[in-house]
Design a protein around this motif. Sequence first.
Motif, mmCIF file in Angstrom:
data_model
loop_
_atom_site.group_PDB
_atom_site.id
_atom_site.type_symbol
_atom_site.label_atom_id
_atom_site.label_comp_id
_atom_site.label_asym_id
_atom_site.label_seq_id
_atom_site.Cartn_x
_atom_site.Cartn_y
_atom_site.Cartn_z
ATOM 1 N N ILE A 27 -0.475 -5.546 -6.158
ATOM 2 C CA ILE A 27 0.117 -4.806 -7.416
ATOM 3 C C ILE A 27 0.240 -5.736 -8.601
ATOM 4 C CG2 ILE A 27 2.333 -4.071 -8.404
ATOM 5 C CD1 ILE A 27 2.779 -2.491 -5.961
ATOM 6 N N VAL A 28 -0.084 -5.365 -9.648
ATOM 7 C CA VAL A 28 0.038 -6.145 -10.743
ATOM 8 C C VAL A 28 1.325 -5.634 -11.696
ATOM 9 C CG1 VAL A 28 -0.998 -6.437 -13.107
ATOM 10 C CG2 VAL A 28 -2.593 -6.430 -11.358
ATOM 11 N N ALA A 29 2.027 -6.441 -11.844
ATOM 12 C CA ALA A 29 3.397 -6.284 -12.318
ATOM 13 C C ALA A 29 3.847 -7.166 -13.613
ATOM 14 C CB ALA A 29 4.459 -6.689 -11.383
ATOM 15 N N SER A 30 4.826 -6.973 -14.376
ATOM 16 C CA SER A 30 5.053 -7.691 -15.196
ATOM 17 C C SER A 30 6.358 -8.527 -15.015
ATOM 18 C CB SER A 30 5.548 -7.295 -16.635
ATOM 19 O OG SER A 30 4.209 -6.745 -17.275
ATOM 20 N N VAL A 31 6.793 -9.821 -15.359
ATOM 21 C CA VAL A 31 7.799 -10.469 -15.088
ATOM 22 C C VAL A 31 8.468 -11.342 -16.296
ATOM 23 C CG1 VAL A 31 6.650 -12.684 -14.109
ATOM 24 C CG2 VAL A 31 8.863 -12.133 -13.307
ATOM 25 N N ALA A 66 0.839 -1.189 0.014
ATOM 26 C CA ALA A 66 -0.057 -0.153 -0.067
ATOM 27 C C ALA A 66 0.715 1.272 0.001
ATOM 28 C CB ALA A 66 -0.958 -0.113 1.260
ATOM 29 N N THR A 67 2.089 1.206 0.383
ATOM 30 C CA THR A 67 2.760 2.251 0.588
ATOM 31 C C THR A 67 3.906 2.474 -0.882
ATOM 32 O OG1 THR A 67 4.869 1.417 1.458
ATOM 33 C CG2 THR A 67 3.018 1.958 2.895
ATOM 34 N N VAL A 68 3.847 1.572 -1.607
ATOM 35 C CA VAL A 68 4.839 1.537 -2.947
ATOM 36 C C VAL A 68 4.118 2.798 -3.679
ATOM 37 C CG1 VAL A 68 5.508 0.544 -4.915
ATOM 38 C CG2 VAL A 68 5.447 -0.699 -2.906
ATOM 39 N N PRO A 69 5.077 3.846 -4.345
ATOM 40 C CA PRO A 69 4.630 4.897 -4.865
ATOM 41 C C PRO A 69 4.244 4.507 -6.289
ATOM 42 C CG PRO A 69 6.919 4.884 -4.484
ATOM 43 C CD PRO A 69 6.504 3.673 -3.812
ATOM 44 N N ALA A 70 3.536 5.342 -7.099
ATOM 45 C CA ALA A 70 3.074 5.018 -8.396
ATOM 46 C C ALA A 70 4.499 5.242 -9.132
ATOM 47 C CB ALA A 70 2.190 5.950 -8.825
ATOM 48 N N LEU A 71 5.355 6.251 -8.763
ATOM 49 C CA LEU A 71 6.470 6.352 -9.553
ATOM 50 C C LEU A 71 7.805 6.121 -8.558
ATOM 51 C CD1 LEU A 71 5.741 9.755 -11.593
ATOM 52 C CD2 LEU A 71 5.748 7.273 -12.674
#
Length: 238
Positions: free
Chosen positions: A127-131, A51-56
């Motif tokens: 969070i949705v991420a690519s790997v 929840a604390t991870v910034p958008a950028l």
Amino acid sequence: MIEPKIPRAEQLKNWAKEHCDTLNALKRLRDYNNATINLANPEKEEISKIATVPALINPAQPAWVKGKISINIDNKNTWYIGCSHCLKKVYAESDELFNCMHCVEKTAVGTPRCKMDVEIVDETGHIVASVFGLPAETLLLRSSKQVMELEQEGKNLPLSNINNRLQDQEFIVQLRSQSFTQQGKPTTSYTIISLHDASLYAITSKTIEHDTLPIQKKRICTEDEDNGDVTQKRIKKI
């Protein structure tokens, strides 16, 4: 500025000359393409809640999170052929030699690479991420070449079964972000740089002296608390 006449630049230049053979050997190994090798262990306070991870995310300081990972079962085309040097997508066959237009490597080899979208979840959010590449292979327990061959045979990856295996496993994940515009709207995407089984991944906690590189200020690096393993070091100025 080319070859600035300052002490720090001269020290680095002399150090590079003295270690020329080692640097050339590392270039040939291309370990710089393997984030798992290059990145040091995070310290406990560096692991963020999702929840604390910034958008950028600051490119110089990617974010660490800890959570469970599930693979999007709607993933299509879970592999591509990439340049063996720069890893970018190319129009070549597997194991084919070619000249890469991206990095201008004249002896590049077509290399299969996994790619897929995943969701990382902790108690605060997701969070949705690519790997890509080796981190993706870690999740699938298959090489990129095996994934390619499976799909070429007309078979699908058993993603539901893989997610069942992953549901009780936590990972330490390092993320970076990229901002772009899609259909006129600002959008952010996340990419997994590296991931590690949380139950096996040591978090740094002690310090030892480290004077390998030419430096002006004293530096310290952390040492694994359990076994004294200093093969992975976290270096910082003090």
